[in-house]
Scaffold this active site. Structure first.
Site, PDB file in Angstrom:
ATOM      1  N   ALA A 171       7.209   5.701  -5.217  1.00  0.00           N
ATOM      2  CA  ALA A 171       8.006   4.712  -6.071  1.00  0.00           C
ATOM      3  C   ALA A 171       7.528   4.785  -7.681  1.00  0.00           C
ATOM      4  O   ALA A 171       8.332   4.880  -8.374  1.00  0.00           O
ATOM      5  CB  ALA A 171       7.710   3.078  -5.719  1.00  0.00           C
ATOM      6  N   ASP A 185       0.946  11.336   3.108  1.00  0.00           N
ATOM      7  CA  ASP A 185       2.182  10.571   3.189  1.00  0.00           C
ATOM      8  C   ASP A 185       1.624   9.174   3.185  1.00  0.00           C
ATOM      9  O   ASP A 185       0.775   9.086   2.349  1.00  0.00           O
ATOM     10  CB  ASP A 185       2.564  11.079   4.639  1.00  0.00           C
ATOM     11  CG  ASP A 185       4.217  10.458   4.655  1.00  0.00           C
ATOM     12  OD1 ASP A 185       5.082  11.228   4.506  1.00  0.00           O
ATOM     13  OD2 ASP A 185       4.566   9.470   5.501  1.00  0.00           O
ATOM     14  N   LYS A 210       4.160  17.433  10.860  1.00  0.00           N
ATOM     15  CA  LYS A 210       3.750  16.127  10.530  1.00  0.00           C
ATOM     16  C   LYS A 210       2.455  15.575  11.421  1.00  0.00           C
ATOM     17  O   LYS A 210       2.384  15.933  12.409  1.00  0.00           O
ATOM     18  CB  LYS A 210       4.753  15.047  10.641  1.00  0.00           C
ATOM     19  CG  LYS A 210       4.654  13.790   9.600  1.00  0.00           C
ATOM     20  CD  LYS A 210       5.277  14.197   8.458  1.00  0.00           C
ATOM     21  CE  LYS A 210       5.023  13.470   7.292  1.00  0.00           C
ATOM     22  NZ  LYS A 210       6.023  13.597   6.072  1.00  0.00           N
ATOM     23  N   GLY A 212       9.264  -0.501  -2.354  1.00  0.00           N
ATOM     24  CA  GLY A 212       7.882   0.019  -2.418  1.00  0.00           C
ATOM     25  C   GLY A 212       7.127  -0.022  -3.677  1.00  0.00           C
ATOM     26  O   GLY A 212       7.769  -0.395  -4.700  1.00  0.00           O
TER      27      GLY A 212
END
Ligand code: GLU
Length: 445
Positions: A240, A164, A124, A235
């Site tokens: 979402a 992300d 990440k 979100g």
């Protein structure tokens, strides 16, 4: 392995890294029993090795804003574990980003990626850069400055970043452009790319779609169906959006959305126009959901509140870590929720998860529920390697099949004697076993 002892040691080494310590404790507690039944794990100190990242790159990202002022951010890449494939995981651009958050996300990514059945390790990265209110030119200059440093550490067979929070198609484009210029190669080193330069169909929708495919399986296995259910979503970003789109298409009624400013309740439920509006809202770069109320009369905005107080059948946290706590969980249970599926990474606090498990609510952990995003990134990598593109239908069918397989694996490893499926345990054990066995087979490296 003794989890408490190991955690004490980790807390001493990494004081204050609360998200990272939280994620590690959850996984170790889930796998403790099976770990201790496999002496080769202890002999190879797998637990001690798997909880530390292979390496962390941290670097300065200086750039110039539209006013001509110099700005300085910090960039990171946490390369956590590459036992089963190249490091793989997204980049997060958000003001809250720090080493603890990226370590928790990188750690989760190891097991999530293992569950997809594709050969991908865990990583990440990101920056404390805050995209809110930034112009397109500022976003481009920041992405270019970030990649000027990052490009040395990544590669199509080494480490493949993606998006992300705060990193979508536009940012991936700017990052990829700079990578290609510096590396002088066009090898698809990032995923989530645009369709004109090597992207995969369905990748933008994949996290949300995959989550709903998984949710359908959870409900079916437990004698329920999605059609006709009311759903709360938090979100209003990419995840979402994808989840709301697929849930609505399959006949569920999505009644909430949220932002850092509060939540919107729309009793009539979302439809195609409202779902499209989410893209507009996001493109405005203001990170607020309140304009929805004015745009769609009949909906109501609740400032500073979370959507979990609304009575629904299914709750889908789609925003960020620890967005649903013990108090929220109690309210959902009181209101008769039947299923909570985390589409965000570690969306529920440990207290919330305990409440769901105690009340036998169906609870799906992020590393299983949202794995469709990175799985489709894996499919993008495959297409790039083969230098061809699959159709929408082909990618969607593969995504669907991967989500079925993850669900099946969770059922296999997580079914308790009374029949209740502990998806958290199932996902953690299955992901861990694969990586741990692979580490044992490859020796101490
Ligand atoms: N950021 C996404 C995740 O949490 C996607 C990562 C990827 O596609 O590499 O899994």
């Amino acid at each position: 392995m003794n989890v408490d002892q190991l955690m004490n040691e980790l807390e001493r080494k990494h004081p204050g890294e609360k998200e990272y310590l939280q994620a590690v404790r959850e996984v170790l507690a889930s796998v403790e029993e099976v770990y201790n039944l496999n002496p080769q794990f202890e002999a190879n100190k797998i637990a001690e090795r798997i909880v530390e990242p292979d390496r962390i790159y941290a670097f300065k990202v200086p750039w110039v804003d539209d006013k001509g002022e110099v700005q300085v951010n910090i960039g990171y890449r946490v390369q956590f574990n590459n036992a089963i494939g190249p490091y793989k995981g997204g980049l997060r651009f958000h003001s809250s980003v720090n080493q603890s958050i990226l370590k928790f996300l990188g750690f989760e990514q190891i097991f999530k990626n293992a569950l997809t059945t594709l050969p991908m390790g865990g990583a990440k990265g990101g920056s404390d850069f805050n995209p809110r209110g930034k112009s397109d030119a500022e976003i481009m200059r920041f992405c270019q400055a970030f990649m000027t440093e990052l490009w040395r550490y990544i590669g199509p067979e080494t480490d493949v970043p993606a998006g992300d929070i705060g990193v979508g198609g536009r940012e991936i484009g700017y990052l990829y452009g700079m990578y290609r210029k510096l590396a002088r190669e066009n090898t698809g080193v990032l995923t989530g790319k645009g369709m004109t330069y090597g992207g995969s169909l369905i990748r933008p929708e994949a996290t949300g779609f995959g989550a709903i495919y998984f949710l359908e399986d959870m409900l079916k296995t437990n004698g329920q169906e999605l059609k006709g259910k009311t759903v709360s979503v938090s979100g209003f970003g990419n995840v979402a959006w994808g989840a709301a789109l697929k849930a609505t298409e399959l006949g569920a009624k999505v009644v909430t959305l949220s932002g850092p400013d509060g939540y919107v309740y729309d009793e009539a439920g979302l439809d195609a126009e409202k779902i499209d509006y989410l893209l507009e809202l996001r493109a405005s770069n203001n990170d607020i959901v309140s304009p929805y109320e004015e745009r769609f009369p009949g909906s109501k905005f609740f400032a500073g509140k979370k959507p979990w107080e609304v009575k629904v059948d299914i709750a889908l946290p789609c925003a960020t870590q620890n967005e649903l706590d013990g108090e929220d969980a109690k309210k959902l249970v009181e209101n008769g929720v039947i299923c909570v599926a985390e589409v965000s990474n570690m969306g529920c606090t440990p207290e919330a998860i305990d409440i769901f498990l105690h009340h036998k609510v169906l609870y799906g952990p992020g590393k299983a529920v949202n794995a469709g995003g990175v799985a489709t990134s894996g499919l993008e990598m495959t297409q790039n390697s083969m230098k061809l593109n699959w159709t929408r239908e082909e990618v969607d069918a593969k995504l669907h099949q991967i989500m079925h397989s993850i669900h099946q694996t969770c059922v296999q490893y997580g079914t308790e004697p009374g029949g209740y499926i502990n998806y958290m345990k199932g996902a953690n054990i299955a992901g861990f076993m694969k990586v741990a066995n692979s580490m044992v087979e490859q020796g101490v490296v």
